[in-house]
Design a protein around this motif. Structure first.
Motif, PDB file in Angstrom:
ATOM      1  N   ASP A  16      15.083  -0.949  11.240  1.00 53.20           N
ATOM      2  CA  ASP A  16      14.838   0.458  11.283  1.00 53.20           C
ATOM      3  C   ASP A  16      13.342   0.643  10.586  1.00 53.20           C
ATOM      4  O   ASP A  16      12.895   1.857  10.736  1.00 53.20           O
ATOM      5  N   GLU A  67      23.987  -2.205  17.727  1.00 58.23           N
ATOM      6  CA  GLU A  67      23.751  -1.057  17.732  1.00 58.23           C
ATOM      7  C   GLU A  67      24.630  -0.495  18.782  1.00 58.23           C
ATOM      8  O   GLU A  67      25.451   0.689  18.493  1.00 58.23           O
ATOM      9  N   LEU A  96      27.777   2.277  18.275  1.00 57.17           N
ATOM     10  CA  LEU A  96      28.240   3.233  19.008  1.00 57.17           C
ATOM     11  C   LEU A  96      29.583   3.290  19.783  1.00 57.17           C
ATOM     12  O   LEU A  96      30.202   4.404  19.785  1.00 57.17           O
ATOM     13  N   SER A  99      32.447   3.936  17.426  1.00 57.73           N
ATOM     14  CA  SER A  99      32.536   5.134  16.910  1.00 57.73           C
ATOM     15  C   SER A  99      32.953   6.165  18.080  1.00 57.73           C
ATOM     16  O   SER A  99      33.508   7.335  17.606  1.00 57.73           O
ATOM     17  N   GLN A 139      25.887   0.997   9.863  1.00 55.28           N
ATOM     18  CA  GLN A 139      25.533   1.255  11.057  1.00 55.28           C
ATOM     19  C   GLN A 139      26.502   2.192  11.986  1.00 55.28           C
ATOM     20  O   GLN A 139      26.375   3.128  12.531  1.00 55.28           O
ATOM     21  N   LYS A 149      26.477   5.745  10.699  1.00 57.66           N
ATOM     22  CA  LYS A 149      25.413   6.286  11.132  1.00 57.66           C
ATOM     23  C   LYS A 149      25.719   6.839  12.592  1.00 57.66           C
ATOM     24  O   LYS A 149      25.341   8.078  13.092  1.00 57.66           O
ATOM     25  N   LYS A 150      26.077   5.907  13.369  1.00 55.46           N
ATOM     26  CA  LYS A 150      26.390   6.135  14.919  1.00 55.46           C
ATOM     27  C   LYS A 150      27.249   7.266  15.093  1.00 55.46           C
ATOM     28  O   LYS A 150      27.224   8.404  15.798  1.00 55.46           O
ATOM     29  N   ALA A 195      28.112   9.691  12.779  1.00 54.23           N
ATOM     30  CA  ALA A 195      27.268  11.018  12.167  1.00 54.23           C
ATOM     31  C   ALA A 195      26.358  11.556  13.404  1.00 54.23           C
ATOM     32  O   ALA A 195      26.247  12.635  13.542  1.00 54.23           O
ATOM     33  N   GLU A 196      25.721  10.623  14.093  1.00 61.45           N
ATOM     34  CA  GLU A 196      24.873  11.096  15.187  1.00 61.45           C
ATOM     35  C   GLU A 196      25.735  11.962  16.297  1.00 61.45           C
ATOM     36  O   GLU A 196      25.011  12.792  16.672  1.00 61.45           O
ATOM     37  N   GLN A 197      26.841  11.625  16.460  1.00 59.05           N
ATOM     38  CA  GLN A 197      27.884  12.134  17.244  1.00 59.05           C
ATOM     39  C   GLN A 197      28.590  13.319  16.744  1.00 59.05           C
ATOM     40  O   GLN A 197      29.431  13.811  17.334  1.00 59.05           O
ATOM     41  N   LYS A 198      28.432  13.574  15.434  1.00 57.74           N
ATOM     42  CA  LYS A 198      29.190  14.467  14.681  1.00 57.74           C
ATOM     43  C   LYS A 198      30.701  14.184  14.710  1.00 57.74           C
ATOM     44  O   LYS A 198      31.635  15.036  15.028  1.00 57.74           O
TER      45      LYS A 198
END
Length: 223
Positions: free
Chosen positions: A83, A98, A102, A105, A127, A130-131, A133-136
């Motif tokens: 990162d 990664e 994804l 999640s 990780q 984080k993934k 959270a990126e997709q809410k």
């Protein structure tokens, strides 16, 4: 010819990734850089250190000097170094876990993660969060460290290592929506698990598929 440099923190990830790269990118030139002191130093410190990050930078700078088209980071324990280094290295870097994080999640809200060393477990969990959270998406992560399996592996008892891990994976599958295997070396166990109640994800296949997709995107972007 496409050149891919894979940075490993130990020899156990070399063959599984060589097999996947040969299957998915058969015409690529693959260069493996292996430094088993990286993982040893992370384990000794209990976390990623600036010194390990600096050595990761040197290996990836060398990959850039080799005119690599892509760099693949093979170890979750040092994944968070990537990162930082993505802003310093011009060559695109793909993290092996990664795509798996994804996918996990997206499958469910209760995600199990299995590792044999804590220094791999913790960055994998971060990780995944984080993934999500990126997709809410809100997720709960259930962690399992099979330390006895790692000790068995160090002692050369691969049969006991596999037995402990299988038991851990199957037991966790009863509690979650999906199980994530935090280490590349665990992927070989998946075919031996039999039918499990939920999906069990490993990183080699999806990680190399992600690298292949990144290569194809880069090529289409330069046309």
């Amino acid at each position: 010819m496409t050149t891919i440099v894979v940075v490993h923190t130990g020899p156990v990830t070399v063959q599984p990734l060589k097999d996947q790269l040969k299957e998915q990118l058969p015409d690529a030139r693959v260069i493996n850089i292996v430094d088993d002191s990286l993982l040893n130093d992370v384990r000794a410190a209990g976390h990623l250190t600036p010194e390990v990050t600096q050595r990761m930078y040197s290996y990836m700078a060398n990959a850039q000097a080799m005119h690599a088209d892509m760099i693949l980071n093979a170890c979750s324990s040092v994944g968070e170094a990537v990162d930082l280094l993505r802003g310093m290295i011009r060559t695109p870097i793909v993290k092996i876990d990664e795509a798996m994080a994804l996918e996990a999640s997206r499958i469910g809200t209760r995600i199990g993660v299995v590792a044999t060393v804590k220094t791999t477990l913790e960055p994998t969990v971060r990780q995944i969060r984080k993934k999500a959270a990126e997709q809410k998406r809100e997720v709960t992560v259930v962690e399992r460290v099979a330390e006895a399996a790692f000790e068995a592996l160090l002692a050369g008892d691969t049969e006991r290592h596999d037995e402990i891990l299988k038991r851990t994976i199957v037991g966790l599958a009863d509690e979650v929506d999906v199980v994530v295997l935090a280490q590349v070396s665990m992927a070989r166990l998946v075919p031996t698990l039999g039918a499990t109640r939920v999906p069990v994800l490993s990183s080699p296949k999806s990680g190399v598929a992600s690298l292949k997709g990144a290569l194809e995107s880069a090529r289409s972007g330069t046309r």
